[in-house]
Write an enzyme that holds these catalytic residues in place. Structure first.
Site, short mmCIF file in Angstrom:
data_model
loop_
_atom_site.label_atom_id
_atom_site.label_comp_id
_atom_site.label_asym_id
_atom_site.label_seq_id
_atom_site.Cartn_x
_atom_site.Cartn_y
_atom_site.Cartn_z
N CYS A 1 30.48 38.31 39.40
CA CYS A 1 30.49 37.60 38.12
C CYS A 1 31.44 36.41 38.25
CB CYS A 1 30.93 38.54 37.00
SG CYS A 1 32.70 38.88 36.99
N CYS B 1 35.12 37.44 38.86
CA CYS B 1 35.37 37.96 40.20
C CYS B 1 35.27 36.86 41.25
CB CYS B 1 34.39 39.10 40.52
SG CYS B 1 34.72 40.57 39.51
N GLU C 1 35.46 44.06 42.38
CA GLU C 1 36.04 43.04 43.25
C GLU C 1 37.50 42.80 42.90
OE1 GLU C 1 31.67 41.77 42.58
OE2 GLU C 1 33.24 42.79 41.46
N HIS D 1 36.95 45.03 37.23
CA HIS D 1 35.73 44.97 38.03
C HIS D 1 36.05 45.40 39.45
CE1 HIS D 1 33.38 41.94 35.31
NE2 HIS D 1 34.02 42.85 34.60
#
Length: 156
Positions: A83, A86, A55, A53
């Site tokens: 999410c 993250c 992040e 992801h």
């Protein structure tokens, strides 16, 4: 300043999104002085890595650049609300502020399923089809944890 940093994250996300490497997610980590340390995007599809992801990728790059796992004093800017994975990584990295551009319902509206995870957490993580403790091997795992504590290793 915030608008420029978000724009960097959006631009990076758009670039990799249009190459079909990941979704519409970008992130930037800045230090306490406002300097951009790392800008990254979601690369789940390109890397074949469900943890890639934006992040996470930005945190990994910032930590590599700074030579530390502790990003205290840094701020992360993200194109979307983080999410749970993250958000956990952000907290573990000691980043205390997240600035985001889209709400969870915005991601949900285009088909992303973070809400399932948030619901699981809110219901005390009791769905054993997802998370189940096993007694088999538990003593061996506890011994490993005790060894770490006895060696007075760094807690992070």
């Amino acid at each position: 300043m915030k608008k420029e940093i978000i724009r960097e994250a959006v631009d990076r996300a758009r670039e990799t999104m249009n190459k079909n490497l990941g979704g519409p997610f970008g992130a930037a980590v800045i230090d306490q002085d406002g300097n951009v340390i790392a800008v990254a995007s979601n690369s789940v599809l390109g890397d074949h890595d469900p943890t890639a992801h934006a992040e996470i990728n930005a945190i990994r790059e910032a930590a590599r650049i700074k030579g530390t796992h502790d990003l205290s004093g840094c701020i992360i800017f993200a194109t979307g609300y983080p999410c749970p994975m993250c958000l956990s990584a952000i907290i573990w990295a000691n980043i205390r502020e997240v600035v985001y551009g889209c709400r969870p319902e915005d991601a949900d509206a285009i088909g992303f399923r973070d809400d399932f995870i948030y619901h699981f957490i809110k219901t005390d993580m009791t769905d054993e089809s997802v998370l189940r403790l096993t007694e088999e091997g538990r003593q061996e795992c506890l011994a490993l944890f005790r060894e770490y504590a006895e060696q007075e290793r760094e807690i992070y």
